[in-house]
Scaffold this motif. Structure first.
Motif, PDB file in Angstrom:
ATOM      1  N   GLY A 145       1.223   2.866  15.007  1.00  0.00           N
ATOM      2  CA  GLY A 145       0.149   1.597  15.538  1.00  0.00           C
ATOM      3  C   GLY A 145       1.050   0.596  14.895  1.00  0.00           C
ATOM      4  O   GLY A 145       0.950  -0.787  15.537  1.00  0.00           O
ATOM      5  N   ALA A 146       2.427  -0.197  14.345  1.00  0.00           N
ATOM      6  CA  ALA A 146       2.896  -0.719  14.322  1.00  0.00           C
ATOM      7  C   ALA A 146       3.828  -0.914  15.569  1.00  0.00           C
ATOM      8  O   ALA A 146       4.376  -2.315  16.012  1.00  0.00           O
ATOM      9  CB  ALA A 146       4.712  -0.275  13.342  1.00  0.00           C
ATOM     10  N   LYS A 148       1.968  -1.892  17.750  1.00  0.00           N
ATOM     11  CA  LYS A 148       0.926  -2.419  18.248  1.00  0.00           C
ATOM     12  C   LYS A 148       0.449  -4.138  17.426  1.00  0.00           C
ATOM     13  O   LYS A 148      -0.038  -5.489  18.116  1.00  0.00           O
ATOM     14  CB  LYS A 148      -0.208  -2.308  18.732  1.00  0.00           C
ATOM     15  N   LYS A 149       0.572  -3.855  16.306  1.00  0.00           N
ATOM     16  CA  LYS A 149       0.904  -4.569  15.410  1.00  0.00           C
ATOM     17  C   LYS A 149       1.780  -5.330  15.272  1.00  0.00           C
ATOM     18  O   LYS A 149       2.219  -4.529  13.840  1.00  0.00           O
ATOM     19  CB  LYS A 149       0.020  -4.782  14.427  1.00  0.00           C
ATOM     20  N   PRO A 150       2.036  -6.849  14.942  1.00  0.00           N
ATOM     21  CA  PRO A 150       3.180  -6.753  14.128  1.00  0.00           C
ATOM     22  C   PRO A 150       3.075  -6.964  12.230  1.00  0.00           C
ATOM     23  O   PRO A 150       2.325  -7.317  11.379  1.00  0.00           O
ATOM     24  CB  PRO A 150       3.362  -8.156  14.459  1.00  0.00           C
ATOM     25  N   TYR A 151       4.037  -6.888  11.859  1.00  0.00           N
ATOM     26  CA  TYR A 151       4.382  -6.960  10.479  1.00  0.00           C
ATOM     27  C   TYR A 151       5.529  -7.204   9.706  1.00  0.00           C
ATOM     28  O   TYR A 151       6.561  -7.172  10.609  1.00  0.00           O
ATOM     29  CB  TYR A 151       4.861  -5.619  10.345  1.00  0.00           C
ATOM     30  N   SER A 155      10.302  -5.708  11.758  1.00  0.00           N
ATOM     31  CA  SER A 155      10.809  -6.913  12.992  1.00  0.00           C
ATOM     32  C   SER A 155      11.314  -5.192  14.170  1.00  0.00           C
ATOM     33  O   SER A 155      11.095  -5.141  15.114  1.00  0.00           O
ATOM     34  CB  SER A 155      11.678  -7.291  12.840  1.00  0.00           C
ATOM     35  N   CYS A 158       8.875  -2.613  14.237  1.00  0.00           N
ATOM     36  CA  CYS A 158       7.979  -2.488  15.401  1.00  0.00           C
ATOM     37  C   CYS A 158       8.243  -3.234  17.101  1.00  0.00           C
ATOM     38  O   CYS A 158       7.309  -2.616  17.618  1.00  0.00           O
ATOM     39  CB  CYS A 158       7.338  -3.657  14.707  1.00  0.00           C
ATOM     40  N   ALA A 162       7.348  -0.655  20.431  1.00  0.00           N
ATOM     41  CA  ALA A 162       6.496  -1.285  21.144  1.00  0.00           C
ATOM     42  C   ALA A 162       7.147  -0.890  22.422  1.00  0.00           C
ATOM     43  O   ALA A 162       6.579  -0.179  23.286  1.00  0.00           O
ATOM     44  CB  ALA A 162       6.047  -2.427  20.726  1.00  0.00           C
ATOM     45  N   GLU A 210       2.724  -6.434   3.354  1.00  0.00           N
ATOM     46  CA  GLU A 210       1.255  -5.996   3.098  1.00  0.00           C
ATOM     47  C   GLU A 210       1.359  -4.647   2.564  1.00  0.00           C
ATOM     48  O   GLU A 210       1.522  -3.707   2.289  1.00  0.00           O
ATOM     49  CB  GLU A 210       1.129  -5.696   4.099  1.00  0.00           C
ATOM     50  N   ARG A 213      -0.563  -3.313   0.267  1.00  0.00           N
ATOM     51  CA  ARG A 213      -1.739  -2.439   1.550  1.00  0.00           C
ATOM     52  C   ARG A 213      -1.507  -1.053   1.210  1.00  0.00           C
ATOM     53  O   ARG A 213      -2.842  -0.432   1.320  1.00  0.00           O
ATOM     54  CB  ARG A 213      -1.819  -3.408   2.291  1.00  0.00           C
ATOM     55  N   ASP A 249      -4.536   6.362  19.640  1.00  0.00           N
ATOM     56  CA  ASP A 249      -3.620   6.554  18.350  1.00  0.00           C
ATOM     57  C   ASP A 249      -4.907   7.896  18.155  1.00  0.00           C
ATOM     58  O   ASP A 249      -5.921   7.722  18.614  1.00  0.00           O
ATOM     59  CB  ASP A 249      -4.081   5.067  18.101  1.00  0.00           C
TER      60      ASP A 249
END
Length: 256
Positions: A145-146, A148-151, A155, A158, A162, A210, A213, A249
């Motif tokens: 999922g990283a 598609k979603k930035p953390y 860097s 992700c 991608a 994060e 989380r 996913d």
């Protein structure tokens, strides 16, 4: 019989995939830095055969083509109904803002997460191009999922995930849907309770904001076990539940 080549097969999700595929009677060839005994199922029952293993560190990309040529050559001695390459190996480090990361670790991360899968895919397609169309060939890229979603702090991870998703889409277009096409799919396995998650939970918040989380996901049972994730990935692949070049996913797919 079906054959599977699995990278990162010695632990975590790769080991769970290997065990399940062996238990189903498939021939499994593992690629990893260290060997693991995958000859037992997760429930302790004896599997019908053991995985074959090739020791190789995917941080080093110069020997990948020769490695695949050797593996494919060994498989030609035993006729297969299908052959799949599962690019599972991944590297999360460095976990920190990009300006703090050293060039060696970033290069190793790029090699493991993106360049090695790219070279493995290229070598796999080339080495099996003369195989009969009756032997289905598939490449499965284990993404995140990283992708598609930035953390913040991820860097490199992700960006490489991608890139792996886009690589899947591009090669899917190149292969098309003809009889000789190699099917290609990228699958994000969800948040899986592996050593990578332990590494995340042990990271300081100034390097990975994060972190709490992910600590919470562990505490509340919000993680897939490796075996659960492996089962759902195999259901997608074995059931042909994907189109050419799909980026999926498993959290968003109905269970079989």
């Amino acid at each position: 019989m079906k054959g599977y080549i699995v990278t990162g097969a010695s632990k975590g999700l790769g080991l769970a995939l290997t065990r399940r595929l062996l238990a189903a009677g498939h021939r499994v060839i593992g690629i990893s830095r260290t060997a693991a005994d995958a000859g037992d199922r997760a429930d302790g029952a004896s599997a019908p055969r053991k995985a074959e293993h090739y020791t190789y560190d995917l941080k080093r990309v110069d020997g990948i083509e020769a490695l695949i040529a050797t593996i494919v050559g060994s498989l030609e001695k035993e006729p297969l109904d299908a052959l799949s390459l599962i690019n599972n190996a991944g590297m999360l480090e460095p976990i920190m803002p990009l300006e703090q990361a050293d060039s060696l670790t970033l290069t190793e991360q790029m090699n493991v997460n993106l360049l090695a899968p790219m070279l493995l895919m290229s070598a796999f397609i080339r080495a099996t191009k003369d195989w009969s169309a009756s032997t289905a060939r598939t490449i499965v890229n284990i993404s995140s999922g990283a992708g598609k979603k930035p953390y913040s702090g991820w860097s490199g991870y992700c960006a490489t995930k991608a890139g792996l998703d886009m690589l899947t889409r591009c090669v899917g277009l190149e292969q098309g849907d003809g009889l000789q096409a190699v099917k290609v799919v990228s699958i994000a396995p969800g948040v899986v309770d592996t050593g990578m998650q332990e590494l995340i939970r042990g990271t300081e918040s100034d390097r990975f904001p994060e972190v709490e989380r992910f600590v919470g996901l562990k505490q509340t049972g919000g993680l897939y076990t490796p075996d659960e994730a492996a089962e759902r990935i195999i259901n997608v692949v074995e059931g042909g539940r994907f189109a050419q070049g799909d980026v999926l996913d498993i959290r968003h797919l109905p269970q079989a």
